[in-house]
Design a protein around this motif. Sequence first.
Motif, mmCIF file in Angstrom:
data_model
loop_
_atom_site.group_PDB
_atom_site.id
_atom_site.type_symbol
_atom_site.label_atom_id
_atom_site.label_comp_id
_atom_site.label_asym_id
_atom_site.label_seq_id
_atom_site.Cartn_x
_atom_site.Cartn_y
_atom_site.Cartn_z
ATOM 1 N N ARG A 86 2.015 224.024 37.343
ATOM 2 C CA ARG A 86 2.699 222.784 37.691
ATOM 3 C C ARG A 86 2.650 221.808 36.524
ATOM 4 O O ARG A 86 1.723 221.825 35.726
ATOM 5 C CB ARG A 86 2.080 222.168 38.947
ATOM 6 N N PHE A 87 3.666 220.958 36.508
ATOM 7 C CA PHE A 87 3.778 219.936 35.471
ATOM 8 C C PHE A 87 3.760 218.571 36.141
ATOM 9 O O PHE A 87 4.577 218.293 37.029
ATOM 10 C CB PHE A 87 5.082 220.122 34.686
ATOM 11 N N LEU A 88 2.818 217.749 35.742
ATOM 12 C CA LEU A 88 2.754 216.373 36.220
ATOM 13 C C LEU A 88 3.742 215.573 35.384
ATOM 14 O O LEU A 88 3.498 215.322 34.202
ATOM 15 C CB LEU A 88 1.333 215.827 36.076
ATOM 16 N N GLY A 89 4.883 215.217 35.989
ATOM 17 C CA GLY A 89 5.908 214.474 35.257
ATOM 18 C C GLY A 89 5.364 213.141 34.792
ATOM 19 O O GLY A 89 5.357 212.833 33.611
ATOM 20 N N ASN A 90 4.886 212.360 35.729
ATOM 21 C CA ASN A 90 4.171 211.130 35.389
ATOM 22 C C ASN A 90 3.596 210.477 36.632
ATOM 23 O O ASN A 90 3.990 210.790 37.746
ATOM 24 C CB ASN A 90 5.025 210.149 34.565
ATOM 25 N N ILE A 91 2.645 209.644 36.376
ATOM 26 C CA ILE A 91 2.087 208.745 37.380
ATOM 27 C C ILE A 91 2.284 207.356 36.805
ATOM 28 O O ILE A 91 1.962 207.129 35.638
ATOM 29 C CB ILE A 91 0.567 208.955 37.582
ATOM 30 N N PHE A 92 2.814 206.437 37.582
ATOM 31 C CA PHE A 92 2.814 205.054 37.116
ATOM 32 C C PHE A 92 2.364 204.147 38.249
ATOM 33 O O PHE A 92 2.703 204.353 39.408
ATOM 34 C CB PHE A 92 4.165 204.623 36.520
ATOM 35 N N ILE A 93 1.539 203.192 37.864
ATOM 36 C CA ILE A 93 0.966 202.221 38.790
ATOM 37 C C ILE A 93 1.283 200.834 38.240
ATOM 38 O O ILE A 93 1.149 200.588 37.036
ATOM 39 C CB ILE A 93 -0.573 202.384 38.905
ATOM 40 N N ASP A 94 1.676 199.922 39.119
ATOM 41 C CA ASP A 94 1.931 198.538 38.715
ATOM 42 C C ASP A 94 0.710 198.000 37.976
ATOM 43 O O ASP A 94 -0.423 198.202 38.421
ATOM 44 C CB ASP A 94 2.206 197.694 39.964
ATOM 45 N N PRO A 95 0.900 197.338 36.832
ATOM 46 C CA PRO A 95 -0.237 196.843 36.047
ATOM 47 C C PRO A 95 -1.213 195.967 36.837
ATOM 48 O O PRO A 95 -2.412 195.976 36.558
ATOM 49 C CB PRO A 95 0.413 196.042 34.917
ATOM 50 N N SER A 96 -0.731 195.245 37.846
ATOM 51 C CA SER A 96 -1.638 194.394 38.618
ATOM 52 C C SER A 96 -2.581 195.219 39.499
ATOM 53 O O SER A 96 -3.557 194.672 40.037
ATOM 54 C CB SER A 96 -0.856 193.387 39.459
ATOM 55 N N TYR A 97 -2.344 196.515 39.634
ATOM 56 C CA TYR A 97 -3.206 197.403 40.420
ATOM 57 C C TYR A 97 -3.939 198.429 39.556
ATOM 58 O O TYR A 97 -4.631 199.292 40.082
ATOM 59 C CB TYR A 97 -2.383 198.124 41.490
ATOM 60 N N GLN A 98 -3.779 198.343 38.236
ATOM 61 C CA GLN A 98 -4.443 199.291 37.342
ATOM 62 C C GLN A 98 -5.916 198.925 37.160
ATOM 63 O O GLN A 98 -6.343 197.827 37.481
ATOM 64 C CB GLN A 98 -3.726 199.334 35.990
ATOM 65 N N ASP A 99 -6.657 199.877 36.643
ATOM 66 C CA ASP A 99 -8.087 199.714 36.343
ATOM 67 C C ASP A 99 -8.913 199.481 37.604
ATOM 68 O O ASP A 99 -9.946 198.812 37.565
ATOM 69 C CB ASP A 99 -8.303 198.599 35.321
ATOM 70 N N LYS A 100 -8.465 200.043 38.703
ATOM 71 C CA LYS A 100 -9.180 199.935 39.979
ATOM 72 C C LYS A 100 -9.459 201.314 40.572
ATOM 73 O O LYS A 100 -9.848 201.432 41.732
ATOM 74 C CB LYS A 100 -8.372 199.098 40.968
#
Length: 168
Positions: A86-100
Motif C-alpha cells: 500500500r501507498f500512503l498518499g498523504n495525511i494532512f492535519i489542520d495546523p491548529s491541531y498539529q503537534d498533539k
Amino acid sequence: MEIYKQLAFEPVTVKDIDDLTRIMKRAFDEDTRRHLGKEQGGPPGYDNGDFIRDWYINAKSDAYKVFLHGTLIGAVNIFCWKDNERFLGNIFIDPSYQDKGLGFLVWQFIENKYPNTRKWQTETPGFSTKNHHFYINKCGFEFAKIEKFEGEAHFTITLEKNIIISMQ
C-alpha cells in the motif's frame, strides 16, 4: 463512520472538496513557511481543489476525512497495490491541531484498517524535516530513496515500512 479513539473517519465525497482544500492549503502553507521561509507552497492543485478532486475523489484510493469531536481537521488517502502493498498518499492535519499526536492516531487507524499489509510506502518533500521525524520516528518508516527533480532545487524522499508477518 468509523471511530478510532477520539477520531472519526468518513469517506471523502465531492461535497468535501472545498472544506478539505482550505485545510490542506493551511497545512501545506505552514510547512512551506516553517521549512522554506515562503508564505505559500504545495503540490499542484493543493490550493484550488484539484489535488483533492484528483487524488481523493477520482483516483482509485481509499480516502477518509478526519474529525476530532465533530470538527473536520484533515484527511488521509491510501492506494492499495498488488501483493498487499500500500501507498500512503498523504495525511494532512489542520495546523491548529498539529503537534498533539493526532497524525499518529490517524496512522494507527490506517495500520489497523489494513492489517494484512506487507509493505507501506510514502513520499514527502525533502525539505520537510517535520514529516521525516513523523514518518521515521513515530510511524516506523525507513528511508528508501531520494529523488531530485531536474531543474528544481527540491527533492522527494521515498519512505518504506516493511511488515514482518509471522507464520503461526
